[in-house]
Structure formats: C-alpha cells, structure tokens
Scaffold this active site. Structure first.
Site, PDB file in Angstrom:
ATOM      1  N   ALA A 128       0.810  -1.219   0.000  1.00  0.00           N
ATOM      2  CA  ALA A 128       0.000   0.000   0.000  1.00  0.00           C
ATOM      3  C   ALA A 128       0.847   1.274   0.000  1.00  0.00           C
ATOM      4  O   ALA A 128       0.570   2.219  -0.757  1.00  0.00           O
ATOM      5  CB  ALA A 128      -0.930  -0.016   1.208  1.00  0.00           C
ATOM      6  N   GLU A 129       1.876   1.305   0.835  1.00  0.00           N
ATOM      7  CA  GLU A 129       2.649   2.551   0.972  1.00  0.00           C
ATOM      8  C   GLU A 129       3.539   2.753  -0.256  1.00  0.00           C
ATOM      9  O   GLU A 129       3.754   3.894  -0.687  1.00  0.00           O
ATOM     10  CB  GLU A 129       3.478   2.516   2.262  1.00  0.00           C
ATOM     11  N   ASN A 150      -7.014   1.266   6.488  1.00  0.00           N
ATOM     12  CA  ASN A 150      -6.659   0.166   5.579  1.00  0.00           C
ATOM     13  C   ASN A 150      -6.734  -1.200   6.244  1.00  0.00           C
ATOM     14  O   ASN A 150      -5.772  -1.984   6.214  1.00  0.00           O
ATOM     15  CB  ASN A 150      -5.216   0.412   5.077  1.00  0.00           C
ATOM     16  N   GLY A 155     -16.306   3.997  -1.859  1.00  0.00           N
ATOM     17  CA  GLY A 155     -16.236   3.343  -3.166  1.00  0.00           C
ATOM     18  C   GLY A 155     -16.980   4.129  -4.239  1.00  0.00           C
ATOM     19  O   GLY A 155     -16.706   5.309  -4.475  1.00  0.00           O
ATOM     20  N   GLY A 173      -7.452   2.418  -3.365  1.00  0.00           N
ATOM     21  CA  GLY A 173      -7.459   3.202  -2.121  1.00  0.00           C
ATOM     22  C   GLY A 173      -6.134   3.934  -1.919  1.00  0.00           C
ATOM     23  O   GLY A 173      -6.109   5.060  -1.404  1.00  0.00           O
ATOM     24  N   ASP A 174      -5.052   3.305  -2.315  1.00  0.00           N
ATOM     25  CA  ASP A 174      -3.734   3.956  -2.171  1.00  0.00           C
ATOM     26  C   ASP A 174      -3.616   5.116  -3.166  1.00  0.00           C
ATOM     27  O   ASP A 174      -3.047   6.160  -2.849  1.00  0.00           O
ATOM     28  CB  ASP A 174      -2.621   2.941  -2.413  1.00  0.00           C
ATOM     29  N   GLY A 186     -18.243   7.714  -3.732  1.00  0.00           N
ATOM     30  CA  GLY A 186     -17.365   8.873  -3.568  1.00  0.00           C
ATOM     31  C   GLY A 186     -16.798   8.990  -2.162  1.00  0.00           C
ATOM     32  O   GLY A 186     -16.726   8.005  -1.414  1.00  0.00           O
ATOM     33  N   ASN A 227       2.692   1.732  -3.189  1.00  0.00           N
ATOM     34  CA  ASN A 227       1.740   2.164  -4.230  1.00  0.00           C
ATOM     35  C   ASN A 227       1.514   3.670  -4.149  1.00  0.00           C
ATOM     36  O   ASN A 227       1.507   4.379  -5.164  1.00  0.00           O
ATOM     37  CB  ASN A 227       0.389   1.456  -4.061  1.00  0.00           C
ATOM     38  N   ARG A 267      -7.011  -4.959   7.137  1.00  0.00           N
ATOM     39  CA  ARG A 267      -6.825  -6.223   6.415  1.00  0.00           C
ATOM     40  C   ARG A 267      -7.149  -7.373   7.369  1.00  0.00           C
ATOM     41  O   ARG A 267      -6.382  -7.644   8.310  1.00  0.00           O
ATOM     42  CB  ARG A 267      -5.378  -6.372   5.923  1.00  0.00           C
TER      43      ARG A 267
END
Ligand code: KDG
Length: 314
Positions: free
Chosen positions: A32-33, A164, A227, A256-257, A230, A35, A166
């Site tokens: 993620a980071e 985030n 999503g 999201g990233d 918006g 990205n 998971r």
C-alpha cells in the site's frame, strides 16, 4: 512526502483465470505505501519510501521498480536475512469477487525495528503517511508505526493514518485499539466506510460517520471513502465531498492507495475540496489499469479531475 511500509510482489492469474487453474502469473510490485509513493512521485511530488528489503535479486527488483518511478529509497534498510513477501491475486469480475492469498511470513520487513532507522531522514517531509497494514504486519510493527508518527510529529510533519484494515493480518478489535492509541499523533484519518462500521460500529450517512470518527478519536480531519459513492471529509468542522468518477474497473486493488496519493498531493498545494477531487480522479484512473501501482502524470490526473478526459494524439 514520506511513507513507511512493506513492499511485496503480487502474482496474479490473468484476467478471467482462476488461481487454482492458471498456468502463469503476472508479476506486479505491490504494498500500500509503495503504491502511494509511486503515484505521488509520478505526479511530481518528491516522496521517500522507507522499508526493509532482502538483499536478493527480488529485493533489488522492487527497489529498481520504485526508484525508476522517481521514489526516494535512500532510507531503505537492506536486510541480510528474511525474504520478500508475496501475495497471490485473482482479480474478480462480477459476480466473482477478488481473492487475495498472502505469503508474507518471515519477511525482511517483519524484523525491521524502530532503532534500525535514521529518523531525521525518514521524517524529512511535510507529510508522513502511515497505514494500518504496516502496524499489523508482524508483532512489533505496531511499535514501529507509533514511533514513526511520534518522530514525524516532533519534526513538524502532518501525520496521516489510513486505517486500511486487512482481516488476514489482524482482528477488528486490535485494529480499532491501535487506531485509538495512535490517534493522539494523527492529524488526518482516512477510513473506508466499511472499516468505520467494522472497527468502530459507525454506519449510515458518510458525513455523520466522518464527524463521529473525528469526535471518537479526537482527530480534527477525517476522510471517509465509500467506493462508488465517492468520498467526504470532516475538516475542522467544515465539510467537503466528491463523487466517484465513472470508470471501467479492470483491477480495483490499489485504488485506495491512489485515492490517498491524490488526497495528499492536493493537500500540499490546494484546498480540502481540491484534494478530494484529485483523490477520486486518481482512484478512478488506478482502477482502469492492471496492477497495484499507477504512474499517471499530474496533467493526466488533472484532466480527469476537471472532466477533460479526451483522446490523446501525438
Ligand atoms: O491496497 C493495495 C494493497 O493491499 C496491496 O498492494 C498489497 O499492501 C498490500 C497488502 O498488504 O494487502
């Protein structure tokens, strides 16, 4: 801009093929980071990504990929032990959901401790971006994220925390407790609506959720993403919103990233409204290409943000 987290290689079955059947995998750099760092560097924001990589050909592959995008990797720790994490992805197509299988135990990043890092270099930025993924990677990673937030704050950086969540890495209870513990050092929280519901029991109108998160965690600025519906922001008692842009999503992983990258880029030189608009544009562009990372230029993102998407002939 500064960020801290683990990179992995993603091995995905080609579109329309299942992990259980596919004879070949496509390879993408992920995390993620990382990205976020690639998306920011691509629009021209100097961005340092701090991590630990194994000193192997795979670790160097990741480093080369990030530095070719313009990401600063001088604070990366090259670990003699440990491996590079992998994950397997099967990209969904309605009605079939996307499936992810992690293979990330014992990675070089798992052994990274706060004392390994040169904090003045790691935190040399106006904004420090951290995520709940990093905090959940291994026992001890939570302390690393706590320290990063504190070190960044002490140096005057704005600390951004993207929840985030998971489920494969941690429980909702542990993730909520961590966010609550970190909150005193967070200036801006980014949270998906479903994470607000699952971690904090907050559901309903996204603006009300953002406001409740701000109150519950005592964080002045909160962005809630929903999503296709918006994103909204509760911003020191002001409110903002931006619709999601139409996209034909070929790969939603990493959107999201990209959203967070657009948001932080916008905040560096614009208003919260500009930031949300760039964020939704970046997310919609990210979903239109395969892989977790996207490399769009500032002009490409701004064209989409301003509704100017057009045929390009050169
Ligand atoms: O947001 C995309 C990330 O989930 C992906 O790149 C892999 O970092 C990753 C993770 O831990 O899931």
């Amino acid at each position: 801009m500064a960020t801290l987290g683990e990179a992995m290689l993603r091995l995905s079955s080609p579109p329309g093929e299942l992990l259980r059947d596919s004879a070949q995998f496509r390879v993408h750099v992920a995390g993620a980071e990382a990205n976020l760092a690639v998306a920011l560097a691509s629009v021209g924001v100097p961005t340092r990504w701090t991590s630990a990589l194994p000193d192997t050909v795979l670790g160097r592959r990741v480093a080369d990929s990030l530095s070719s995008a313009g990401v600063l990797i001088d604070a990366v720790r090259w670990a003699p032990d440990g491996r590079l994490g992998l994950y397997f992805a099967e990209i969904g197509s309605p009605p079939r959901p996307t499936r992810v299988v992690y293979d990330r135990a014992g990675t070089a990043f798992c052994s990274l401790s706060a004392d390994d890092l040169d904090w003045p270099v790691v935190c040399d930025a106006r904004v420090m971006h951290l995520t709940g993924i990093t905090a959940a990677v291994a026992p001890g990673s939570d302390a690393l994220v706590m320290r990063a937030a504190r070190e960044a704050r002490e140096r005057g950086a704005l600390v951004v925390y993207d929840v985030n969540y998971r489920a494969a890495l941690t429980s909702t209870t542990a993730a909520a407790r961590f966010a609550t513990d970190l909150a005193a050092d967070v200036d801006l929280l980014v949270c998906r609506a479903e994470d607000a519901r699952d971690l904090f029991g907050l559901a309903g109108d996204p603006l009300a959720v953002a406001k409740d998160l701000a109150r519950t965690l005592s964080i002045e600025r909160v962005v809630v993403t929903s999503g296709a519906d918006g994103a909204v922001a509760w911003w020191q008692d002001e409110t903002f919103g931006a619709p999601a842009l139409p996209t034909v999503a070929v790969d939603r992983i990493g959107a999201g990233d990209a959203f967070a990258a657009g948001l932080l880029w916008g905040l560096l030189d614009g208003s919260p409204q500009d930031a949300l608009t760039r964020a939704t544009a970046m997310a919609s562009l990210a979903m239109s290409v395969h892989g977790d990372q996207c490399r769009f230029s500032a002009d490409e993102v701004l064209d989409i943000a301003h509704g100017l998407g057009r045929e390009v002939r050169r």
